[in-house]
Structure formats: C-alpha cells, structure tokens
Design a protein around this motif. Structure first.
Motif, PDB file in Angstrom:
ATOM      1  N   ARG A 147     -55.389  10.023 -21.087  1.00  0.00           N
ATOM      2  CA  ARG A 147     -55.672   9.820 -22.216  1.00  0.00           C
ATOM      3  C   ARG A 147     -54.992   8.610 -22.706  1.00  0.00           C
ATOM      4  O   ARG A 147     -53.847   8.322 -22.235  1.00  0.00           O
ATOM      5  CB  ARG A 147     -55.550  10.949 -23.617  1.00  0.00           C
ATOM      6  N   MET A 148     -55.568   7.488 -23.585  1.00  0.00           N
ATOM      7  CA  MET A 148     -54.998   6.396 -24.042  1.00  0.00           C
ATOM      8  C   MET A 148     -54.763   6.648 -25.427  1.00  0.00           C
ATOM      9  O   MET A 148     -55.601   7.113 -26.267  1.00  0.00           O
ATOM     10  CB  MET A 148     -55.368   5.103 -23.740  1.00  0.00           C
ATOM     11  N   VAL A 149     -53.487   6.174 -26.075  1.00  0.00           N
ATOM     12  CA  VAL A 149     -53.292   6.115 -27.450  1.00  0.00           C
ATOM     13  C   VAL A 149     -52.710   4.988 -27.924  1.00  0.00           C
ATOM     14  O   VAL A 149     -51.705   4.464 -27.149  1.00  0.00           O
ATOM     15  CB  VAL A 149     -52.807   7.459 -27.882  1.00  0.00           C
ATOM     16  N   LEU A 150     -52.996   4.473 -29.210  1.00  0.00           N
ATOM     17  CA  LEU A 150     -52.185   3.447 -29.882  1.00  0.00           C
ATOM     18  C   LEU A 150     -51.231   4.072 -30.536  1.00  0.00           C
ATOM     19  O   LEU A 150     -51.198   4.980 -31.199  1.00  0.00           O
ATOM     20  CB  LEU A 150     -53.115   2.820 -30.884  1.00  0.00           C
ATOM     21  N   THR A 151     -50.044   3.387 -30.392  1.00  0.00           N
ATOM     22  CA  THR A 151     -48.751   3.704 -31.177  1.00  0.00           C
ATOM     23  C   THR A 151     -48.660   3.270 -32.521  1.00  0.00           C
ATOM     24  O   THR A 151     -49.612   2.683 -33.061  1.00  0.00           O
ATOM     25  CB  THR A 151     -47.444   3.310 -30.353  1.00  0.00           C
ATOM     26  N   ARG A 152     -47.874   3.989 -33.247  1.00  0.00           N
ATOM     27  CA  ARG A 152     -47.787   3.834 -34.841  1.00  0.00           C
ATOM     28  C   ARG A 152     -47.925   2.312 -35.162  1.00  0.00           C
ATOM     29  O   ARG A 152     -48.419   1.795 -36.236  1.00  0.00           O
ATOM     30  CB  ARG A 152     -46.801   4.514 -35.419  1.00  0.00           C
ATOM     31  N   HIS A 153     -47.021   1.605 -34.263  1.00  0.00           N
ATOM     32  CA  HIS A 153     -46.840   0.107 -34.794  1.00  0.00           C
ATOM     33  C   HIS A 153     -47.678  -0.827 -33.791  1.00  0.00           C
ATOM     34  O   HIS A 153     -47.325  -2.080 -33.676  1.00  0.00           O
ATOM     35  CB  HIS A 153     -45.560  -0.186 -34.708  1.00  0.00           C
TER      36      HIS A 153
END
Length: 268
Positions: A232-238
C-alpha cells in the motif's frame, strides 16, 4: 536654483531607496532556498520497478522526485519520528494503516501491488527450487545447508512472509541456525545471488530484475504458505502537490504496466 537642488536631492533619495529595496529583495530571495524535490520512502522490493517508473515520469512531466529504499518497518518508525517523507510505499499495508490511525497520513492510501515470494538458488547451488520448499527440506535433512538468506522478519514484510512460509512448511526450527538476515529483502537477495548463501526467500520483483537475472534460478512459493503481501502507498500529512501527482500517476496504466512486468499482481 535651491528648488532645483532640492528636486535633485529628492530624486537621488528615491533612486537610492529603490536600489536598496531591490538589493534587500534579492538577498531575501537568495536566503530562501528552492524547495527540494519530494522525498519518497519505498520498500526495497520496488527498487528496479520504481526506478523505471520514475524515469518514465520524469521524461513525461519533467518532474524529479527523490527516493530512498529500505525496509517498510524502518520507514514506519522514521515517519513516526518526523522524517520528511511525503509518500510511503510499504510492502505491508499494516504499516500504512498504523500511520493513518495515528493521524500521520492523508487518508489510508491505496494498494498499488501484491507482492510474491520466491525461492531463489544461485548458480552452482545444490538447492532444488520448488513451490512447496521440499528441495530445501531435503537439503536441510542431508546437512547441506550452510547459509540461507531471508530479510529480517522483525521489520521487513518479505522477511515476515519468509518466516511464515518456513514455519508452515515445518522447516523453521531446522533452518534457523543457518539464517543470514538482510536488513531488507534487497540485501537478502544480494546474499542469495552472490553465493554467500545456498539460497534464499526473496521478492519475485527482485528475482526478475536485470541485476539478478542470469545469476540463478527461482520458483514462486506456494501462496498458501504465507499471508498475502498487500503493498500500500500512502501520502504523509505534509505531502506536497508534487507528491500527490506521482501518487496519482502510480495508479495509471503506464506505471501499472511496469509493475506487472516485474511480477507484481495488481489490484483492480
């Protein structure tokens, strides 16, 4: 005459103010460095596939991204500690979910691929590769295994999958004294391919890479022996818009075609 002198003085002062403003503005601009390209954290099984995708992406868009490869568990820890990654490609979706639950990501991301485990044997190894690991079982029984490579199960998803496969095949206790642990699956593949071990359990994407092709043989391990490797890929908060753009690109046909060519199964 006095009026003319005053006018000249006012003009000179105005000119000086403009010049000083320009200099200060230039200094301010120079003091603010250009924003660096987004930094990606990626599981090491993606090394060759993602490099190829990034090259195509740069040729198509002109955009540059930086990428660091390693074990998903170590990246998980680094992101929790504030590392400046903007996009995380995990080989185990559990790490992405944990970051999301802690409020460190933008949503829960998307599955980009399903990984596969292979049994790899280098050239001149006596290890017979097969899907059920019976060749490894026979070699262990004969005392022919000196070193066998897997990624570290404590933080590398492919290492955890390798441990599961060995346990379900009833080989874990016998193989443990001979294990050589890589910090990530890429290092484990290097150990297995260069003759430092009689074989190893590594990622199919690495076994199919130009770096390992021709250095040995491999067979996909029966998938019933280990939990699915949902990556899974995910964008971090910033994460920046540039990171978001590449996240979107990874779900498009050109990027998916590269992943498929390296042996990944793809989500619908």
């Amino acid at each position: 005459m006095l009026l003319a002198i005053d006018s000249l003085r006012r003009s000179a002062c105005q000119t000086l103010i403009v010049l000083v403003s320009l200099v200060l503005g230039l200094s301010s601009a120079q003091a603010q460095p250009a924003r660096q390209a987004p930094l990606i954290a990626a599981a090491s099984d993606l090394k060759f596939a993602l490099d190829e995708v990034l090259s195509a992406y740069r040729a198509e868009t002109g955009r540059i991204l930086r990428v660091s490869y390693g074990s998903s568990g170590q990246f998980f820890t680094q992101i929790r500690q504030g590392a400046p990654y903007e996009l995380f490609f995990s080989a185990d979706e559990a790490f992405a979910f944990q970051l999301a639950d802690q409020g460190l990501t933008q949503g829960r991301g998307a599955v980009y691929a399903l990984g596969k485990l292979v049994l790899f044997a280098p050239k001149n190894s006596a290890l017979r590769v097969d899907a059920e690991l019976s060749g490894l079982q026979q070699m262990l029984a004969q005392g022919g295994v000196r070193k066998f490579a897997i990624a570290n199960p404590t933080h590398a998803p492919y290492g955890a999958a390798a441990q599961q496969a060995l346990q379900r095949a009833g080989l874990w206790a016998a193989v443990q004294p001979h294990l050589v642990l890589g910090e990530n699956v890429s290092q484990a593949a290097q150990f297995a391919a260069t003759g430092g071990a009689q074989g190893g359990l590594v990622a199919l994407s690495l076994a199919m890479s130009p770096a390992l092709q021709g250095l040995g043989t491999h067979v996909a391990v029966n998938e019933s022996l280990y939990q699915p490797l949902r990556q899974r890929m995910v964008l971090t908060r910033h994460a920046s818009p540039e990171a978001q753009a590449f996240y979107d690109y990874m779900q498009q046909p050109p990027a998916r075609a590269v992943l498929r060519r390296y042996g990944f199964s793809l989500p619908d």
